[in-house]
Design an enzyme around this catalytic site. Structure first.
Site, PDB file in Angstrom:
ATOM      1  CE1 TYR A  53      46.526  30.982 -26.114  1.00  0.00           C
ATOM      2  CE2 TYR A  53      45.636  30.858 -28.128  1.00  0.00           C
ATOM      3  CZ  TYR A  53      46.205  31.669 -26.888  1.00  0.00           C
ATOM      4  OH  TYR A  53      46.125  32.966 -26.943  1.00  0.00           O
ATOM      5  N   PRO A 216      38.641  41.729 -25.779  1.00  0.00           N
ATOM      6  CG  PRO A 216      37.710  41.344 -27.588  1.00  0.00           C
ATOM      7  CD  PRO A 216      38.529  40.995 -26.885  1.00  0.00           C
ATOM      8  CG  LEU A 217      33.202  41.732 -25.493  1.00  0.00           C
ATOM      9  CD1 LEU A 217      32.103  40.887 -25.683  1.00  0.00           C
ATOM     10  CD2 LEU A 217      32.779  43.247 -25.839  1.00  0.00           C
ATOM     11  N   GLY A 220      34.063  39.317 -20.645  1.00  0.00           N
ATOM     12  CA  GLY A 220      32.516  39.373 -20.549  1.00  0.00           C
ATOM     13  C   GLY A 220      31.923  40.379 -19.734  1.00  0.00           C
ATOM     14  CG  LEU A 221      32.781  44.278 -16.866  1.00  0.00           C
ATOM     15  CD1 LEU A 221      32.248  43.728 -15.670  1.00  0.00           C
ATOM     16  CD2 LEU A 221      34.401  44.867 -16.386  1.00  0.00           C
ATOM     17  N   GLY A 223      29.823  42.379 -22.032  1.00  0.00           N
ATOM     18  CA  GLY A 223      28.919  41.797 -22.888  1.00  0.00           C
ATOM     19  C   GLY A 223      27.352  41.768 -22.196  1.00  0.00           C
TER      20      GLY A 223
END
Length: 331
Positions: A53, A216-217, A220-221, A223
């Site tokens: 990262y 987990p989203l 962003g889809l 959210g």
């Protein structure tokens, strides 16, 4: 904050995991430290990172930011269950050089020492294999891990992006050595992407691994992507995984039905996406990777959100799971 044990271990971790992938590339050090302070203040003790990262020429930068936060003292390190990963190349940018990537005993040893230095700590609580290494035998991998455990440099080992049979292969090899083996699996899992339910999650449950969903989203889809598009504030919702999904008319209709359901119940789509994962068998907690303090604050609501059976049934109708294997693809 709620806590649970990580898989079959005695280790207690929060049901939300602070993901740090944006620390460095999108979130500067000061803001990253503020988010980590807020997470700890809210009782979140499980932090996830990876040696790569920071990316490209800045690989390792995220671990350095976390290390600088630990160095501030105040019990930060002692209160944190620290997870990082090994696999991706850490060779200098632009150079191709062997043994600076994957899961050879040499690279595992090199990578651990480098991560410990960047993180300014003497041990890593959960050391995760970022991807399966098809070229390295498990006997070699576990020998390297067992040495590091004996040295006190790592405590537990986990996997990420493994197939179900990889989990079985890894833990059967560990059992032959009398080793603990994998205690967690970090996989892509959310309402839109439920294929992990076919084999990965059943394998994790069978071998006692805690499941740690990433994205987990779904980028962003889940959210409130369509609402944000209409309001003109959805830069994140129209890029990457979200943008690809929204090109499909069927998927747009699916997401619209989801957002309508959330509006009907007066709840935020992002909160629902996280809360749903917390109801799933075997899930320890989803990884939330905030770029801002506001995003982190909103994620904390999910732990307190209880979804009714009626709501859960409606979610299954919108996003049907694949079903168990082999029935999902055979008679």
């Amino acid at each position: 904050m709620e806590y649970t044990q990580l898989g079959r271990t005695g280790l207690k971790v929060s049901r939300l995991v602070l993901g740090t992938m944006n620390f460095g590339p999108q979130t500067d050090e000061a803001d990253s430290h503020a988010i980590m302070d807020a997470a700890l203040g809210a009782g979140v003790n499980f932090f996830d990172t990876a040696n790569v990262y920071g990316w490209r020429e800045n690989k390792g930068r995220t671990e350095e930011i976390i290390g600088a936060w630990f160095a501030k003292g105040g019990g930060r390190r002692d209160k944190t269950v620290l997870a990082t990963k090994v696999y991706g190349t850490m060779a200098p940018e632009g150079e191709e050089w062997p043994n600076f990537e994957r899961l050879s005993a040499l690279n595992i040893r090199r990578a651990v020492e480098a991560s410990l230095k960047r993180l300014r700590t003497d041990h890593i609580d959960l050391y995760q294999f970022h991807h399966v290494d098809r070229a390295t035998p498990w006997e070699e991998i576990w020998q390297a891990i067992d040495v590091l455990i004996q040295q006190g440099k790592i405590l537990y080992a986990g996997s990420s992006n493994f197939a179900g049979w990889h989990i079985a292969q890894a833990n059967e090899a560990a059992a032959r050595r009398g080793s603990l083996g994998l205690v967690s699996e970090q996989c892509l899992y959310n309402l839109v992407e439920r294929r992990a339910e076919m084999e990965v999650i059943p394998a994790a449950e069978h071998y006692g691994l805690g499941v740690i969903p990433w994205s987990p989203l779904h980028g962003g889809l889940l959210g409130g992507a369509l609402r944000k598009q209409r309001e003109g504030g959805g830069a994140r919702s129209t890029s990457g995984r979200s943008a690809d999904a929204l090109k499909s008319r069927e998927q747009r209709e699916q997401i619209q039905a989801y957002e309508d359901l959330c509006d009907k119940h007066g709840v935020e789509p992002g909160d629902v996406g996280l809360a749903w994962l917390l109801t799933r068998p075997g899930v320890t907690g989803p990884i939330v990777g905030p770029r801002t303090q506001g995003q982190w604050d909103s994620a904390l609501r999910a732990v307190r959100l209880e979804l009714s059976e009626e709501f859960l049934t409606s979610l299954d109708e919108i996003f049907p799971g694949p079903g168990p294997s082999p029935e999902a693809f055979a008679w």
